[in-house]
Design a protein around this motif. Structure first.
Motif, PDB file in Angstrom:
ATOM      1  N   ALA A   1       3.457   3.749  19.202  1.00  0.00           N
ATOM      2  CA  ALA A   1       4.865   4.130  19.220  1.00  0.00           C
ATOM      3  C   ALA A   1       5.767   2.912  19.443  1.00  0.00           C
ATOM      4  O   ALA A   1       6.929   2.911  19.035  1.00  0.00           O
ATOM      5  N   LYS A   2       5.213   1.889  20.092  1.00  0.00           N
ATOM      6  CA  LYS A   2       5.976   0.672  20.357  1.00  0.00           C
ATOM      7  C   LYS A   2       5.549  -0.497  19.473  1.00  0.00           C
ATOM      8  O   LYS A   2       6.046  -1.614  19.644  1.00  0.00           O
TER       9      LYS A   2
ATOM     10  N   SER B   1       6.082  -6.283  13.743  1.00  0.00           N
ATOM     11  CA  SER B   1       7.109  -5.692  12.893  1.00  0.00           C
ATOM     12  C   SER B   1       6.435  -4.882  11.798  1.00  0.00           C
ATOM     13  O   SER B   1       5.232  -5.017  11.551  1.00  0.00           O
ATOM     14  N   GLY B   2       7.192  -4.048  11.122  1.00  0.00           N
ATOM     15  CA  GLY B   2       6.642  -3.313  10.000  1.00  0.00           C
ATOM     16  C   GLY B   2       6.228  -1.901  10.368  1.00  0.00           C
ATOM     17  O   GLY B   2       5.993  -1.580  11.533  1.00  0.00           O
TER      18      GLY B   2
END
Length: 124
Positions: free
Chosen positions: A75-76, A25-26
């Motif tokens: 990107a993911k 996350s983040g």
């Protein structure tokens, strides 16, 4: 706050393959190096592999060199560990972690954030 969630562990026969994933996350994922560590029962946590912020530089423990490949998709927000030619001694809980710098390294104390781990069991 950074959260790391591993997936992809399981039971596999010796010689088989598994691909671990770690979703982060983040918005700062692409700024930092990422690493994989493992801990077997009764043993200390050990470094497995690391990749720099952009994915162009990798670093491996001698025990997995030539069998494991670390990669990342910024990107993911995901880092991967492709594990081939697995051996029973690869059995452990595998953790991903975010390093404090953009460059890879093997020192656990240089990693500030850790996932909860995923179990990998290799049967003989």
């Amino acid at each position: 706050q950074v959260q790391l969630v591993e997936s992809g562990g399981g039971l596999v026969q010796a010689g088989g393959s598994l691909r671990l994933s770690c979703a982060a996350s983040g918005r700062t994922f692409s700024s930092y190096a990422m690493g994989w560590f493992r801990q077997a029962p009764g043993k200390e946590r050990e470094f497995v592999a690391a990749v720099n912020w952009g994915g162009s530089m990798t670093y491996y423990a001698d025990s997995v060199k030539g069998r494991f490949t670390i990669s990342r998709d910024n990107a993911k927000n995901t880092v991967y560990l492709q594990m081939n030619s697995l051996k029973p001694e690869d059995t452990a809980v595998y953790y991903c972690a975010r390093r404090n710098t953009p460059v890879p390294g093997g020192e656990a104390e240089q990693y500030a954030y850790w996932g909860q781990g995923t179990q990998v069991t290799v049967s003989s």
